[in-house]
Write an enzyme that holds these catalytic residues in place. Structure first.
Site, PDB file in Angstrom:
ATOM      1  N   HIS A   1     -41.141 -12.251  39.542  1.00 38.15           N
ATOM      2  CA  HIS A   1     -41.456 -11.010  38.854  1.00 38.15           C
ATOM      3  C   HIS A   1     -40.874 -10.995  37.451  1.00 38.15           C
ATOM      4  O   HIS A   1     -39.789 -11.532  37.207  1.00 38.15           O
ATOM      5  CB  HIS A   1     -40.988  -9.787  39.654  1.00 38.15           C
ATOM      6  CG  HIS A   1     -39.515  -9.718  39.926  1.00 38.15           C
ATOM      7  ND1 HIS A   1     -38.611  -9.175  39.037  1.00 38.15           N
ATOM      8  CD2 HIS A   1     -38.775 -10.113  41.001  1.00 38.15           C
ATOM      9  CE1 HIS A   1     -37.391  -9.230  39.544  1.00 38.15           C
ATOM     10  NE2 HIS A   1     -37.458  -9.797  40.745  1.00 38.15           N
TER      11      HIS A   1
ATOM     12  N   ASP B   1     -40.316  -8.124  35.685  1.00 34.69           N
ATOM     13  CA  ASP B   1     -39.549  -6.910  35.397  1.00 34.69           C
ATOM     14  C   ASP B   1     -38.083  -7.086  35.774  1.00 34.69           C
ATOM     15  O   ASP B   1     -37.725  -7.952  36.586  1.00 34.69           O
ATOM     16  CB  ASP B   1     -40.143  -5.716  36.134  1.00 34.69           C
ATOM     17  CG  ASP B   1     -40.124  -5.883  37.650  1.00 34.69           C
ATOM     18  OD1 ASP B   1     -40.717  -6.863  38.136  1.00 34.69           O
ATOM     19  OD2 ASP B   1     -39.515  -5.047  38.356  1.00 34.69           O
TER      20      ASP B   1
ATOM     21  N   ASP C   1     -31.906 -12.482  38.094  1.00 36.35           N
ATOM     22  CA  ASP C   1     -32.948 -11.746  38.839  1.00 36.35           C
ATOM     23  C   ASP C   1     -34.013 -11.235  37.896  1.00 36.35           C
ATOM     24  O   ASP C   1     -33.952 -10.108  37.435  1.00 36.35           O
ATOM     25  CB  ASP C   1     -32.281 -10.586  39.591  1.00 36.35           C
ATOM     26  CG  ASP C   1     -33.218  -9.858  40.519  1.00 36.35           C
ATOM     27  OD1 ASP C   1     -34.298 -10.395  40.807  1.00 36.35           O
ATOM     28  OD2 ASP C   1     -32.871  -8.758  40.964  1.00 36.35           O
TER      29      ASP C   1
ATOM     30  N   GLU D   1     -41.669  -5.326  40.595  1.00 39.93           N
ATOM     31  CA  GLU D   1     -41.068  -5.705  41.872  1.00 39.93           C
ATOM     32  C   GLU D   1     -39.862  -4.842  42.173  1.00 39.93           C
ATOM     33  O   GLU D   1     -39.607  -4.484  43.334  1.00 39.93           O
ATOM     34  CB  GLU D   1     -40.670  -7.190  41.846  1.00 39.93           C
ATOM     35  CG  GLU D   1     -40.204  -7.751  43.187  1.00 39.93           C
ATOM     36  CD  GLU D   1     -38.705  -7.583  43.450  1.00 39.93           C
ATOM     37  OE1 GLU D   1     -38.266  -7.860  44.574  1.00 39.93           O
ATOM     38  OE2 GLU D   1     -37.972  -7.176  42.503  1.00 39.93           O
ATOM     39  N   GLU D   2     -39.115  -4.494  41.128  1.00 38.93           N
ATOM     40  CA  GLU D   2     -37.885  -3.734  41.317  1.00 38.93           C
ATOM     41  C   GLU D   2     -38.138  -2.280  41.732  1.00 38.93           C
ATOM     42  O   GLU D   2     -37.201  -1.560  42.058  1.00 38.93           O
ATOM     43  CB  GLU D   2     -37.042  -3.771  40.034  1.00 38.93           C
ATOM     44  CG  GLU D   2     -36.565  -5.163  39.622  1.00 38.93           C
ATOM     45  CD  GLU D   2     -35.511  -5.743  40.553  1.00 38.93           C
ATOM     46  OE1 GLU D   2     -35.189  -5.100  41.564  1.00 38.93           O
ATOM     47  OE2 GLU D   2     -35.017  -6.844  40.254  1.00 38.93           O
TER      48      GLU D   2
ATOM     49  N   HIS E   1     -28.342  -7.150  39.110  1.00 34.79           N
ATOM     50  CA  HIS E   1     -28.232  -5.689  38.946  1.00 34.79           C
ATOM     51  C   HIS E   1     -26.845  -5.251  38.494  1.00 34.79           C
ATOM     52  O   HIS E   1     -26.460  -4.102  38.691  1.00 34.79           O
ATOM     53  CB  HIS E   1     -28.600  -4.963  40.248  1.00 34.79           C
ATOM     54  CG  HIS E   1     -30.001  -5.198  40.710  1.00 34.79           C
ATOM     55  ND1 HIS E   1     -30.595  -4.441  41.693  1.00 34.79           N
ATOM     56  CD2 HIS E   1     -30.934  -6.103  40.332  1.00 34.79           C
ATOM     57  CE1 HIS E   1     -31.830  -4.868  41.902  1.00 34.79           C
ATOM     58  NE2 HIS E   1     -32.056  -5.881  41.084  1.00 34.79           N
TER      59      HIS E   1
END
Length: 374
Positions: A69, A71, A101, A133-134, A347
């Protein structure tokens, strides 16, 4: 370009989940075109963000999907040592939002493209890069739905979420929802004339807490931590002032399900409880925020054996975080997780990936290309 140079460019695009992603998509498409690889770009229903799909090799032959992904989650600059959307190098560490990520995986895949393009693949390698995706894997379903028109049925999809380049066979499914309760405002001195939405929501909250406790008693799947399905309320908000009867209250909750359990079914008792408030005059709105199925790839599958052979490590049985892999599997494509970096860095402020991790991932992808060319 090296993987580090590509990563620097990808990090510079603040492709935060839920925002337009034209710039990063256009850059990737142009990069691929410079290496004679045509990419298809598919606008999502939101109208301002897109998925990207490209094939290296013969599209009419079964091959492998490299899925990731574009994003990233938000980054508050005040929490970072340096600007989160500018790659900073400190020895082997590369700092920046999304480095682990999961733009590191995208960078490694793109860095491998020149080698793959020269390899005269007999089986194709596809790049499937998604958006949002997030936010609960909102973008990739639109891409997966197009697969039958884009390529022959794939042999498997490798989802490059950070796993220290060790294959992962399973993860839990997830469903998330937002509940809105609307009552009637009024002065707090006359509660008999209003409908207190916060008080009404309390009964739903208690039902969610009780249901979450019941889930701890099983069924169990020992590969997961915790080994049972779970449910939690993440946010609750309502009211304007202490002397005003609150006419609005919202609650957000999520459920995570072990294999064989539909995550939506875990939310059903809470939704049913909310519906009972209608009899007291409240308006109820239930909105699905996100949902994706669990992943459960048998260890004896051809894809699992391939990854074990290529990485030289026994696959991990399961992880706690969720990915797009379950959606590929639900669509009939075997899927597995294997990507660079450690999920423990994701994150967080000062997220980073190691240059050695990028190199290992690029080597893995180029080795996959060699197998597809043999």
């Amino acid at each position: 370009m090296t993987a580090t140079e590509i990563l620097e460019k990808l990090v510079s695009f603040a492709s935060v989940v839920g925002t337009p992603n034209h710039d990063i998509v256009a850059w990737i498409r142009d990069y691929l075109k410079a290496h004679n690889v045509e990419a298809a770009v598919f606008m999502g229903p939101e109208g301002d963000r897109s998925n990207l799909f490209a094939t290296i090799g013969p599209a009419d032959v079964p091959g492998y999907i490299l899925s990731g992904h574009m994003d990233v989650v938000q980054a508050e600059a005040i929490e970072w040592t340096t600007a989160p959307f500018q790659l900073r190098r400190d020895g082997e560490k590369l700092f920046g939002r999304g480095t682990t990520d999961m733009k590191g995986y995208l960078a490694a895949a793109l860095a491998a493209v020149p080698q793959l393009a020269k390899a005269k693949l007999k089986r194709p390698i596809h790049l499937a890069f998604s958006y949002d995706e997030e936010a609960g894997c909102r973008g990739v379903p639109h891409l997966i739905a197009r697969l039958p028109t884009l390529c022959a049925a794939p042999l498997g999809a490798i989802i490059g979420e950070p796993s220290n380049m060790r294959a992962v066979l399973a993860h839990k499914g997830k469903a998330a929802a937002r509940l809105t309760v609307r009552g009637r405002a009024g002065h707090s001195s006359r509660p008999d004339l209003g409908l207190n939405a916060v008080h009404a929501m309390a009964s739903v909250l208690n039902a969610a807490i009780e249901h979450a406790e019941n889930l701890t008693h099983g069924p169990f799947e020992q590969a997961f931590e915790p080994p049972y399905s779970s449910l939690q309320v993440g946010t609750i908000a309502g009211g304007k002032a202490i002397n005003i009867i609150p006419d609005l209250c919202t609650l957000e909750l999520e459920a995570r399900a072990i294999s064989g359990v539909n995550p939506d079914s875990l939310l059903a008792p809470i939704r049913q409880k909310a519906q009972t408030l209608r009899a007291a005059g409240f308006e109820i709105e239930w909105e699905e925020v996100s949902a994706y199925p669990a992943l459960a790839l048998p260890c004896e599958s051809a894809l699992a054996r391939l990854l074990e052979d290529m990485t030289g490590q026994t696959p991990i049985g399961a992880v706690s975080y969720g990915t797009e892999a379950g959606l590929f599997q639900a669509a009939g494509v075997d899927a597995i997780i294997c990507g660079p970096g450690d999920i423990g860095r994701a994150h967080k402020p000062d997220e980073f990936i190691l240059t050695s991790e990028l190199a290992a991932c690029q080597s893995f992808i180029e080795a996959l290309g060699a197998r597809c060319a043999a």
